[in-house]
Design an enzyme around this catalytic site. Structure first.
Site, PDB file in Angstrom:
ATOM      1  N   CYS A 138      56.222  20.725  -3.783  1.00 44.73           N
ATOM      2  CA  CYS A 138      55.071  20.183  -4.511  1.00 44.73           C
ATOM      3  C   CYS A 138      54.160  21.293  -5.024  1.00 44.73           C
ATOM      4  CB  CYS A 138      54.220  19.293  -3.600  1.00 44.73           C
ATOM      5  SG  CYS A 138      55.149  18.219  -2.524  1.00 44.73           S
ATOM      6  N   ASP A 139      53.888  22.287  -4.195  1.00 43.50           N
ATOM      7  CA  ASP A 139      52.778  23.195  -4.485  1.00 43.50           C
ATOM      8  C   ASP A 139      53.177  24.656  -4.726  1.00 43.50           C
ATOM      9  OD1 ASP A 139      51.046  21.040  -4.199  1.00 43.50           O
ATOM     10  OD2 ASP A 139      50.879  21.324  -2.041  1.00 43.50           O
ATOM     11  N   CYS A 143      54.034  21.228   1.650  1.00 41.56           N
ATOM     12  CA  CYS A 143      55.163  20.905   0.776  1.00 41.56           C
ATOM     13  C   CYS A 143      55.368  21.980  -0.279  1.00 41.56           C
ATOM     14  CB  CYS A 143      54.934  19.541   0.132  1.00 41.56           C
ATOM     15  SG  CYS A 143      56.245  19.081  -1.008  1.00 41.56           S
TER      16      CYS A 143
END
Ligand code: NAP
Length: 307
Positions: free
Chosen positions: A134-135, A131
């Site tokens: 997300c990261d 993701c």
């Protein structure tokens, strides 16, 4: 007889549990094979509102669970193995035991596809991710690799150029599955390098619990080489967890639930929440919001039906 059975214990399921529990419906949550959902596989979550310092994914999901339990939600380990949704009350088989319920909230999520390398599995959360939203932030000024040749890979590669010093997109074939517009955009981005006809053979270095590099192989020339990499994003698709509902719940050809508006499915009394229906946003916050919607929809359905 249950009022609500919630299938899945990620952000969507846990939020649905908080709302239905506070509505005095004593929900039963069936945790599923991947209890806690995708958050339980991430490290720091920095984009869930309310946590200015960020919060560990597993902690966030555990807190949600605690909050739901506090209001009377019950959790059961294991997965739904079969479902009978063509009768009333509905029947769900949880690890061999049939449970009857007036409503069902399907929040069983989607599982990211991985390459399947042992080293990849060991490095998830330590350089390996599925993701970018997300990261990506953790890889400022770093070397990033994105795997895949579809729209997700193009989108993630483009997005990751905001952070990374360089982004290398690795695709196993010479042609791309991505739409022309997404591919063009990625190809015009000077920070993205393309490696086609290339597969990932291994990742380093699980013994350090840190991603340091990848071993790549060109499938045409047979050349094998190592490349340094700090962030490795696998974007080879997701699989929605709808197998046990197939043939009863309407899905698209890939298995994602087709929404009938709000949280409704094609069966009155059965609702969807989170990534099991959403192939676009896939965020903790959007899954939580969907869980809230499904809970309110279930509550109103029970009231309207006099149940
Ligand atoms: P996808 O279209 O199924 O593409 C998956 C890609 O991963 C393919 O290029 C595939 O290679 C590769 N792949 C699969 N298994 C692999 C493996 N084991 N090793 C190496 N490569 C592997 O999946 P997606 O990109 O996630 O897209 C899913 C759907 O969402 C699509 O309909 C897409 O259009 C849509 N989407 C749209 C947008 C947008 O419009 N903004 C953004 C993201 C996704 P092959 O090509 O060789 O099979």
């Amino acid at each position: 007889m249950q009022n609500v059975v919630i299938v899945g214990s990620g952000c969507a399921g846990n939020t649905a549990a908080i709302y239905t529990a506070r509505a005095n419906l004593s929900p039963l949550v069936v945790s599923g094979h991947e209890a806690g959902g995708q958050l339980s596989m991430t490290t720091l979550v920095e984009n869930f509102p309310g946590f200015p310092e960020g919060i560990d994914g597993p902690v966030l999901v555990e807190n949600m669970k605690k909050q739901a339990r506090h209001f009377g939600a019950e959790y059961r380990d294991g997965a739904v193995l079969a479902a009978e949704l063509g009768r009333r009350p509905f029947r769900l088989n949880v690890e061999g035991e049939w449970i009857e319920t007036r409503t069902v909230i399907i929040a069983s999520g989607a599982t990211a596809r991985w390459l399947g390398l042992e080293s990849e599995h060991k490095l998830i959360g330590h350089g390996v991710s599925s993701c970018a939203t997300c990261d990506g932030f953790f890889y400022r000024g770093k070397k990033i690799m994105v795997i895949g040749g579809g729209d997700s890979a193009m989108e993630e590669a483009n997005f990751l150029t905001r952070f990374g010093r360089e982004v290398t997109l690795v695709h196993r074939r010479g042609e791309f599955r991505a739409s022309k517009i997404m591919l063009d955009r990625a190809q015009r981005n000077p920070k993205i390098k393309f490696l086609t006809n290339t597969v990932v053979e291994d990742l380093y270095d699980p013994s350090q619990h840190l991603l340091t590099g990848a071993r790549l192989r060109n499938t045409v020339s047979g050349a094998v080489w190592d490349q340094e990499v700090d962030g490795f994003f696998v974007a080879i698709g997701h699989v929605p967890n709808t197998k046990v509902f197939r043939g009863q719940i309407d899905t698209d050809p890939d298995g994602y639930i087709l929404s009938k508006g709000g949280a409704r499915t094609n069966i009155a009394g059965v609702f969807h929440a989170g990534d099991v229906e959403d192939r676009v946003y896939r965020q903790a916050i959007t899954a939580s919001a969907a869980g809230c919607m499904a809970a309110i929809a279930a509550e109103r359905y029970l009231e309207a039906e006099g149940l």
